[in-house]
Design a protein around this motif. Structure first.
Motif, PDB file in Angstrom:
ATOM      1  N   PHE A  86     -16.975 102.290  -9.722  1.00 19.12           N
ATOM      2  CA  PHE A  86     -15.553 102.591  -9.126  1.00 19.12           C
ATOM      3  C   PHE A  86     -15.427 101.702  -8.039  1.00 19.12           C
ATOM      4  N   GLN A  87     -14.204 101.137  -7.890  1.00 24.59           N
ATOM      5  CA  GLN A  87     -13.971 100.276  -6.941  1.00 24.59           C
ATOM      6  C   GLN A  87     -12.417 100.814  -6.027  1.00 24.59           C
ATOM      7  N   ALA A  88     -12.461 100.458  -4.822  1.00 21.08           N
ATOM      8  CA  ALA A  88     -11.013 100.421  -4.003  1.00 21.08           C
ATOM      9  C   ALA A  88     -10.998  99.601  -2.822  1.00 21.08           C
ATOM     10  N   PRO A  89     -10.744  98.386  -3.501  1.00 17.87           N
ATOM     11  CA  PRO A  89     -10.502  97.295  -2.452  1.00 17.87           C
ATOM     12  C   PRO A  89      -9.722  97.554  -1.409  1.00 17.87           C
ATOM     13  N   ALA A  90      -8.630  98.127  -1.471  1.00 21.04           N
ATOM     14  CA  ALA A  90      -7.429  98.445  -0.462  1.00 21.04           C
ATOM     15  C   ALA A  90      -7.480  99.529  -0.144  1.00 21.04           C
ATOM     16  N   GLY A  91      -8.492 100.720  -0.479  1.00 22.13           N
ATOM     17  CA  GLY A  91      -8.478 101.991  -0.057  1.00 22.13           C
ATOM     18  C   GLY A  91      -9.930 102.657   0.364  1.00 22.13           C
ATOM     19  N   ASP A  92      -9.966 103.670   0.467  1.00 27.25           N
ATOM     20  CA  ASP A  92     -11.193 104.715   0.558  1.00 27.25           C
ATOM     21  C   ASP A  92     -11.626 105.168  -0.638  1.00 27.25           C
ATOM     22  N   LEU A  93     -12.976 104.881  -0.855  1.00 23.47           N
ATOM     23  CA  LEU A  93     -13.789 104.981  -2.382  1.00 23.47           C
ATOM     24  C   LEU A  93     -14.120 106.451  -2.264  1.00 23.47           C
ATOM     25  N   GLN A  94     -13.994 107.301  -1.228  1.00 26.26           N
ATOM     26  CA  GLN A  94     -14.462 108.818  -1.004  1.00 26.26           C
ATOM     27  C   GLN A  94     -15.797 109.092  -1.612  1.00 26.26           C
ATOM     28  N   GLY A  95     -16.577 108.135  -1.220  1.00 25.32           N
ATOM     29  CA  GLY A  95     -18.265 108.527  -1.819  1.00 25.32           C
ATOM     30  C   GLY A  95     -18.297 108.514  -3.345  1.00 25.32           C
ATOM     31  N   LEU A  96     -17.528 107.881  -4.089  1.00 25.73           N
ATOM     32  CA  LEU A  96     -17.343 107.813  -5.306  1.00 25.73           C
ATOM     33  C   LEU A  96     -18.782 107.051  -5.882  1.00 25.73           C
ATOM     34  N   ASP A  97     -19.002 105.938  -5.219  1.00 19.05           N
ATOM     35  CA  ASP A  97     -20.079 104.873  -5.575  1.00 19.05           C
ATOM     36  C   ASP A  97     -21.577 105.730  -5.196  1.00 19.05           C
ATOM     37  N   LYS A  98     -21.591 106.727  -4.147  1.00 18.42           N
ATOM     38  CA  LYS A  98     -22.670 107.463  -4.206  1.00 18.42           C
ATOM     39  C   LYS A  98     -23.198 108.363  -5.195  1.00 18.42           C
ATOM     40  N   VAL A  99     -21.937 109.167  -5.650  1.00 16.78           N
ATOM     41  CA  VAL A  99     -21.997 109.814  -6.977  1.00 16.78           C
ATOM     42  C   VAL A  99     -22.488 109.100  -8.223  1.00 16.78           C
ATOM     43  N   VAL A 100     -22.011 107.813  -8.296  1.00 18.55           N
ATOM     44  CA  VAL A 100     -22.567 107.062  -9.492  1.00 18.55           C
ATOM     45  C   VAL A 100     -23.893 106.630  -9.266  1.00 18.55           C
ATOM     46  N   HIS A 368      -9.658 107.200 -18.914  1.00 23.27           N
ATOM     47  CA  HIS A 368     -10.576 108.179 -19.149  1.00 23.27           C
ATOM     48  C   HIS A 368     -11.426 108.135 -17.942  1.00 23.27           C
ATOM     49  N   TRP A 369     -11.972 107.137 -17.337  1.00 21.72           N
ATOM     50  CA  TRP A 369     -12.941 107.000 -16.201  1.00 21.72           C
ATOM     51  C   TRP A 369     -12.228 107.224 -14.868  1.00 21.72           C
ATOM     52  N   ILE A 370     -10.944 107.136 -14.678  1.00 19.64           N
ATOM     53  CA  ILE A 370     -10.246 107.652 -13.565  1.00 19.64           C
ATOM     54  C   ILE A 370     -10.050 108.888 -13.785  1.00 19.64           C
ATOM     55  N   ASN A 371      -9.845 109.597 -15.014  1.00 18.27           N
ATOM     56  CA  ASN A 371      -9.821 111.204 -14.971  1.00 18.27           C
ATOM     57  C   ASN A 371     -11.230 111.920 -14.567  1.00 18.27           C
ATOM     58  N   VAL A 372     -12.393 110.903 -15.002  1.00 18.78           N
ATOM     59  CA  VAL A 372     -13.719 111.455 -14.574  1.00 18.78           C
ATOM     60  C   VAL A 372     -13.670 111.448 -13.093  1.00 18.78           C
ATOM     61  N   ALA A 373     -13.336 110.091 -12.389  1.00 18.00           N
ATOM     62  CA  ALA A 373     -13.567 110.126 -11.094  1.00 18.00           C
ATOM     63  C   ALA A 373     -12.545 111.537 -10.417  1.00 18.00           C
ATOM     64  N   ALA A 390      -5.158 106.816  -6.292  1.00 18.27           N
ATOM     65  CA  ALA A 390      -4.291 105.768  -7.007  1.00 18.27           C
ATOM     66  C   ALA A 390      -4.930 104.509  -6.658  1.00 18.27           C
ATOM     67  N   ASP A 391      -5.782 104.369  -5.365  1.00 19.97           N
ATOM     68  CA  ASP A 391      -6.167 103.203  -5.096  1.00 19.97           C
ATOM     69  C   ASP A 391      -7.486 102.638  -5.764  1.00 19.97           C
ATOM     70  N   ILE A 392      -7.963 103.886  -6.518  1.00 16.70           N
ATOM     71  CA  ILE A 392      -9.370 103.609  -7.102  1.00 16.70           C
ATOM     72  C   ILE A 392      -9.328 103.079  -8.595  1.00 16.70           C
ATOM     73  N   HIS A 393      -9.984 101.996  -8.828  1.00 17.16           N
ATOM     74  CA  HIS A 393     -10.273 101.178 -10.071  1.00 17.16           C
ATOM     75  C   HIS A 393     -11.513 101.212 -10.685  1.00 17.16           C
ATOM     76  N   VAL A 394     -11.564 100.822 -11.782  1.00 19.68           N
ATOM     77  CA  VAL A 394     -12.656 100.791 -12.632  1.00 19.68           C
ATOM     78  C   VAL A 394     -13.401  99.465 -12.412  1.00 19.68           C
ATOM     79  N   GLU A 395     -14.785  99.291 -12.274  1.00 17.74           N
ATOM     80  CA  GLU A 395     -15.244  98.096 -12.216  1.00 17.74           C
ATOM     81  C   GLU A 395     -16.085  97.838 -13.651  1.00 17.74           C
TER      82      GLU A 395
END
Length: 483
Positions: A86-100, A368-373, A390-395
């Protein structure tokens, strides 16, 4: 597979609505498991084609001929549609990278994509373990079913079955919007062992659908009906080739006007004894034609030319072209090779359709992956900040397959044209550096920068000690009035 021991009577601890929901979802699991069994066999190369019964002897119709074209179609497309992070270039990733990272979601996402491409749909379950850590698992439609609300498009319920090697149900989990009910096998029946009243308002399950439409609302498989027929035809052709090899590849000889007793054949021999004797006579390729009663001619030998398998090979080449056309893959992926290797431009043209389909697939799977996030944040924190979400995107990994030198050359040109900065993560991704390599490169550059600064300070200090003007200013006496 129907559990022969499982008592179909549901526990008394369930309400009538819960019992009806479990019964409905059990029927869905059984229906789709049987429906997807053939697709999975085609993917695994375990599919056994039906025989017409003309060219193949009955005793050989079940000979295990296997064709791996289904796996080639799915794996090639799945390799071009790989979830990374997951990516959030202009916002807060909210720790999703650690969950991944902690849930090994990258590896599990490959299984999600594989199931979606094989049978058209796949599931992701989000939750917490007993230690309170996030858990994300991918599940097949052979063990899971969901019920979708027609008006909202959201899931109302989901059922997951846990089975052993014999197909017996060991446990079931019913997911509801505000509660998760666990049933475990006790004394040859399922018993409610836990109720988690989480009150999240959502089912912690996401259903991934591959190219759904009105006729296939749950998604479509890459192993389409034309590809299935072509694989069946190829399996029948290969079985015919096996029969040809056994019966027609060796030279057949005939002894005309010879006495069978001269070759050891007697009238009291059984068919099995004659068969074994035949193998001892030039690998069983010997026919003996006795002379007429009034004939005095000497015995003669005749040899029949063996039949080459050229016709079967030509049919397999044609079927390879058919499956290549239906799947949109180059024919070389299915064994069609030419004497002159294809140029890089022609290979790129052949793979352009694969890349285009991969881009369309990634665009569809983004949702679907945004729904998972969203479900990860909801189950971890209890609430979701929709503005940050809304700032989170899928890489995604690049669907193209450039060589390392070509990727480096393209990255260098983009940096030279001031389109990309030299130290940007986008540039690192373009040239194919992994996340670990990027972190190590950033750390090495940070250390090099600190070393350069320290070296500059030492050089400045040495210069100051030898500069006469600096020495005079440093030794100048400051009066109180001047101060």
């Amino acid at each position: 597979m129907i559990d022969p021991v499982l008592d179909e009577t549901l526990p008394d601890e369930l309400s009538d609505a819960e019992a009806r929901t479990i019964g409905e979802l059990r029927e869905k699991v059984r229906y789709y498991a049987a429906k997807n069994e053939k697709k999975l066999a085609l993917y695994e190369g375990e599919f056994v084609a039906d025989q017409i019964g003309i060219a193949v002897p009955p005793m050989l119709k079940d000979w295990p001929v296997r064709i791996g074209w289904g796996g080639t179609v799915v794996n090639t497309n799945a390799a071009r549609s790989r979830f990374l992070d997951f990516q959030a270039p202009a916002g807060d990733l909210q720790g999703l990278d650690k969950v991944v990272a902690t849930t090994r979601l990258r590896t599990k996402s490959d299984r999600v994509m594989e199931n979606a491409l094989v049978v058209g749909t796949s599931f992701v379950v989000v939750g917490k373990n007993k230690a309170g850590r996030m858990v994300i698992e991918s599940k097949s439609p052979s063990v899971m079913a969901v019920r979708e609300n027609y008006w909202t498009g959201q899931l109302d319920a989901a059922l997951l079955q846990v089975r052993n090697d014999k197909g017996w149900t060991l446990a079931e989990t019913l997911y509801l919007p505000n509660e998760t009910i666990t049933l475990e096998r006790r004394d040859r029946r399922l018993t409610v062992t836990h109720r988690d009243r989480h009150q999240r308002g959502e089912v912690p399950v996401e259903q991934f659908k591959h190219r759904p439409n009105d006729s296939h609302p749950n998604g479509r498989s890459l192993i389409t009906a034309p590809i299935e027929y072509t694989i069946s035809a190829a399996a029948r052709t290969m079985l015919g080739l096996e029969v040809h090899r056994e019966f027609f590849s060796g030279p057949m000889r005939a002894a005309i006007g010879a006495d069978p007793e001269q070759f050891g054949v007697t009238e009291d021999m059984t068919e099995d004894e004659k068969y074994r004797l035949g193998w001892s006579l030039v690998m069983g390729r010997m026919n003996i034609v006795p002379p007429a009663e009034d004939s005095t001619a000497n015995p003669t030998m005749h040899e029949f030319k063996p039949s080459p398998p050229t016709s079967y090979i030509d049919i397999m080449k044609y079927l390879s072209l058919m499956v290549a056309s239906d799947s949109g893959l180059p024919a070389s992926y299915f064994g069609i090779m030419t004497d002159n290797p294809a140029s890089s431009d022609s290979i790129k043209a052949l793979e352009s359709q694969i890349e285009q389909r991969a881009i369309e697939r990634m665009r569809e799977m983004d949702w679907h992956w945004i729904n998972v996030a969203r479900k990860i944040l909801l189950w971890r924190d209890g609430t979701v900040d929709e503005n940050k979400l809304a700032d989170i995107h899928v890489e995604w990994a690049s669907p193209s397959t450039p060589t390392p030198s070509a990727a480096a050359d393209a990255g260098m040109k983009l940096v030279a044209a001031n389109i990309l900065p030299a130290d940007s993560k986008v540039t690192y991704d373009r040239i194919g550096l992994s996340d670990i390599e990027q972190k190590q490169l950033i750390e090495d550059k940070r250390r090099a920068s600190l070393t350069q600064i320290l070296s500059g300070l030492d050089q400045a200090a040495a210069t100051a000690s030898t500069d006469l003007q600096v020495h005079n200013l440093a030794s100048r006496r400051v009066d109180d009035d001047d101060a």
